[in-house]
Design a protein around this motif. Structure first.
Motif, PDB file in Angstrom:
ATOM      1  N   LEU A 180      59.811  71.961  37.897  1.00 49.80           N
ATOM      2  CA  LEU A 180      58.913  72.027  39.681  1.00 49.80           C
ATOM      3  C   LEU A 180      59.351  71.241  40.156  1.00 49.80           C
ATOM      4  CD1 LEU A 180      55.114  72.120  38.131  1.00 49.80           C
ATOM      5  CD2 LEU A 180      56.153  73.923  39.104  1.00 49.80           C
ATOM      6  N   GLN A 181      60.328  69.762  40.198  1.00 48.76           N
ATOM      7  CA  GLN A 181      60.532  69.389  41.274  1.00 48.76           C
ATOM      8  C   GLN A 181      62.041  70.719  41.702  1.00 48.76           C
ATOM      9  OE1 GLN A 181      62.327  65.885  38.560  1.00 48.76           O
ATOM     10  NE2 GLN A 181      63.176  65.354  40.433  1.00 48.76           N
ATOM     11  N   LYS A 182      62.939  70.521  41.017  1.00 48.71           N
ATOM     12  CA  LYS A 182      64.370  71.261  41.364  1.00 48.71           C
ATOM     13  C   LYS A 182      63.392  72.927  42.982  1.00 48.71           C
ATOM     14  CE  LYS A 182      66.997  70.655  37.732  1.00 48.71           C
ATOM     15  NZ  LYS A 182      67.757  71.529  36.932  1.00 48.71           N
ATOM     16  N   LEU A 183      62.364  73.629  42.028  1.00 52.03           N
ATOM     17  CA  LEU A 183      61.619  74.127  42.789  1.00 52.03           C
ATOM     18  C   LEU A 183      61.237  73.459  44.530  1.00 52.03           C
ATOM     19  CD1 LEU A 183      60.516  76.857  43.407  1.00 52.03           C
ATOM     20  CD2 LEU A 183      58.081  75.647  42.399  1.00 52.03           C
ATOM     21  N   ALA A 184      60.753  73.002  44.335  1.00 50.55           N
ATOM     22  CA  ALA A 184      60.018  71.951  46.124  1.00 50.55           C
ATOM     23  C   ALA A 184      60.761  71.873  46.430  1.00 50.55           C
ATOM     24  CB  ALA A 184      59.255  71.266  44.938  1.00 50.55           C
ATOM     25  N   ARG A 185      62.301  71.121  45.515  1.00 49.11           N
ATOM     26  CA  ARG A 185      63.283  70.991  47.089  1.00 49.11           C
ATOM     27  C   ARG A 185      64.360  71.860  46.874  1.00 49.11           C
ATOM     28  NH1 ARG A 185      66.363  66.457  42.218  1.00 49.11           N
ATOM     29  NH2 ARG A 185      65.668  64.570  42.766  1.00 49.11           N
ATOM     30  N   THR A 186      63.927  73.202  46.430  1.00 46.20           N
ATOM     31  CA  THR A 186      64.771  74.323  47.486  1.00 46.20           C
ATOM     32  C   THR A 186      64.598  74.735  48.676  1.00 46.20           C
ATOM     33  OG1 THR A 186      62.950  76.137  45.949  1.00 46.20           O
ATOM     34  CG2 THR A 186      65.407  75.118  45.149  1.00 46.20           C
ATOM     35  N   TYR A 187      62.941  74.444  48.773  1.00 45.55           N
ATOM     36  CA  TYR A 187      61.708  74.349  49.740  1.00 45.55           C
ATOM     37  C   TYR A 187      62.518  73.332  50.902  1.00 45.55           C
ATOM     38  CZ  TYR A 187      59.554  78.460  47.859  1.00 45.55           C
ATOM     39  OH  TYR A 187      59.912  79.988  47.484  1.00 45.55           O
ATOM     40  N   HIS A 188      63.287  72.509  50.457  1.00 44.65           N
ATOM     41  CA  HIS A 188      63.370  71.252  51.265  1.00 44.65           C
ATOM     42  C   HIS A 188      61.795  70.302  51.640  1.00 44.65           C
ATOM     43  CE1 HIS A 188      67.500  72.879  51.548  1.00 44.65           C
ATOM     44  NE2 HIS A 188      66.548  74.123  51.978  1.00 44.65           N
ATOM     45  N   ILE A 189      61.155  70.143  50.749  1.00 44.57           N
ATOM     46  CA  ILE A 189      59.947  69.425  50.427  1.00 44.57           C
ATOM     47  C   ILE A 189      60.400  68.158  51.194  1.00 44.57           C
ATOM     48  CG2 ILE A 189      57.593  69.164  49.839  1.00 44.57           C
ATOM     49  CD1 ILE A 189      57.188  71.785  48.854  1.00 44.57           C
ATOM     50  N   ILE A 190      60.001  67.122  52.415  1.00 42.23           N
ATOM     51  CA  ILE A 190      60.138  66.011  51.531  1.00 42.23           C
ATOM     52  C   ILE A 190      59.524  65.149  51.017  1.00 42.23           C
ATOM     53  CG2 ILE A 190      60.724  63.930  53.129  1.00 42.23           C
ATOM     54  CD1 ILE A 190      62.459  65.614  54.954  1.00 42.23           C
ATOM     55  N   ILE A 191      57.885  65.386  52.047  1.00 48.03           N
ATOM     56  CA  ILE A 191      57.129  65.233  51.407  1.00 48.03           C
ATOM     57  C   ILE A 191      56.414  65.368  49.268  1.00 48.03           C
ATOM     58  CG2 ILE A 191      54.264  64.692  51.746  1.00 48.03           C
ATOM     59  CD1 ILE A 191      54.525  65.208  54.404  1.00 48.03           C
ATOM     60  N   SER A 192      55.957  65.115  48.894  1.00 47.38           N
ATOM     61  CA  SER A 192      55.446  64.905  47.439  1.00 47.38           C
ATOM     62  C   SER A 192      54.582  65.805  47.400  1.00 47.38           C
ATOM     63  CB  SER A 192      55.679  63.568  46.759  1.00 47.38           C
ATOM     64  OG  SER A 192      56.565  63.142  46.450  1.00 47.38           O
ATOM     65  N   PRO A 193      54.833  67.199  46.660  1.00 49.28           N
ATOM     66  CA  PRO A 193      54.079  68.204  47.175  1.00 49.28           C
ATOM     67  C   PRO A 193      52.559  67.791  45.615  1.00 49.28           C
ATOM     68  CG  PRO A 193      55.155  69.087  45.253  1.00 49.28           C
ATOM     69  CD  PRO A 193      55.901  67.412  46.306  1.00 49.28           C
ATOM     70  N   TRP A 194      51.563  68.300  46.052  1.00 44.78           N
ATOM     71  CA  TRP A 194      50.157  68.673  45.066  1.00 44.78           C
ATOM     72  C   TRP A 194      50.523  69.171  43.547  1.00 44.78           C
ATOM     73  CZ3 TRP A 194      47.387  64.557  45.922  1.00 44.78           C
ATOM     74  CH2 TRP A 194      46.859  64.161  46.991  1.00 44.78           C
ATOM     75  N   ILE A 195      50.645  68.350  42.719  1.00 39.89           N
ATOM     76  CA  ILE A 195      50.450  69.498  41.425  1.00 39.89           C
ATOM     77  C   ILE A 195      48.815  69.142  40.501  1.00 39.89           C
ATOM     78  CG2 ILE A 195      52.539  69.146  40.524  1.00 39.89           C
ATOM     79  CD1 ILE A 195      51.352  66.848  38.917  1.00 39.89           C
ATOM     80  N   GLY A 196      48.310  70.345  39.687  1.00 40.51           N
ATOM     81  CA  GLY A 196      46.477  70.113  39.538  1.00 40.51           C
ATOM     82  C   GLY A 196      46.267  68.650  38.892  1.00 40.51           C
ATOM     83  N   ALA A 197      47.031  67.721  38.781  1.00 42.76           N
ATOM     84  CA  ALA A 197      46.499  66.584  37.738  1.00 42.76           C
ATOM     85  C   ALA A 197      44.950  66.274  38.516  1.00 42.76           C
ATOM     86  CB  ALA A 197      47.256  65.651  37.241  1.00 42.76           C
TER      87      ALA A 197
END
Length: 102
Positions: free
Chosen positions: A24-41
Motif C-alpha cells: 500500500l505504501q508503494k501504491l500511494a507512491r505511484t500516485y505521487h501522493i505527498i500527504i499520507s493517505p487514510w487507511i481504515g484503522a
C-alpha cells in the motif's frame, strides 16, 4: 470511509501484514501522493479502554504504529506514511487522500 463506500463501493484499506503495508505504501507512491493517505484503522475508547480496530470489522492482527502513536486522547483515524510506512493517529475530519479496498 463513507466516501469510499458510497462512491467506490469499497472500504478503507485494512492492513494485516508487513507485506500488505509495504504494498500500500508503494501504491500511494505511484500516485505521487505527498500527504499520507487514510487507511481504515480507528482508535477509540471502548468499555473504558483504548483500542484500535478496522472499519471493515476484520481482525486486528497487525499494527505498524510510529513511536508515540496511536494517540489516546480522543477518537482518531489513521494514516499510512508514504515516506516510512508507519501509521500515525490523525483527527478524522482532515481531508486527505485515502486507500480503498474492494
Amino acid at each position: 470511509q463513507r466516501y469510499c463506500q458510497d462512491v467506490y463501493r469499497g472500504q478503507l484499506a485494512s492492513v494485516h501484514s508487513a507485506a500488505r503495508n509495504q504494498e500500500l505504501q508503494k501504491l500511494a507512491r505511484t500516485y505521487h501522493i505527498i500527504i499520507s493517505p487514510w487507511i481504515g484503522a480507528v482508535t477509540s475508547r471502548r468499555a473504558r479502554q483504548w483500542e484500535s480496530y478496522w472499519e471493515d470489522s476484520s481482525p486486528w492482527n497487525y499494527a505498524n504504529w510510529a513511536p508515540t502513536h496511536p494517540f489516546h486522547i480522543v477518537t482518531t483515524c489513521t494514516t499510512l506514511s508514504v515516506r516510512d510506512g508507519l501509521w500515525r493517529s490523525r483527527f478524522c475530519f482532515q481531508l486527505r487522500p485515502f486507500i480503498c479496498q474492494y
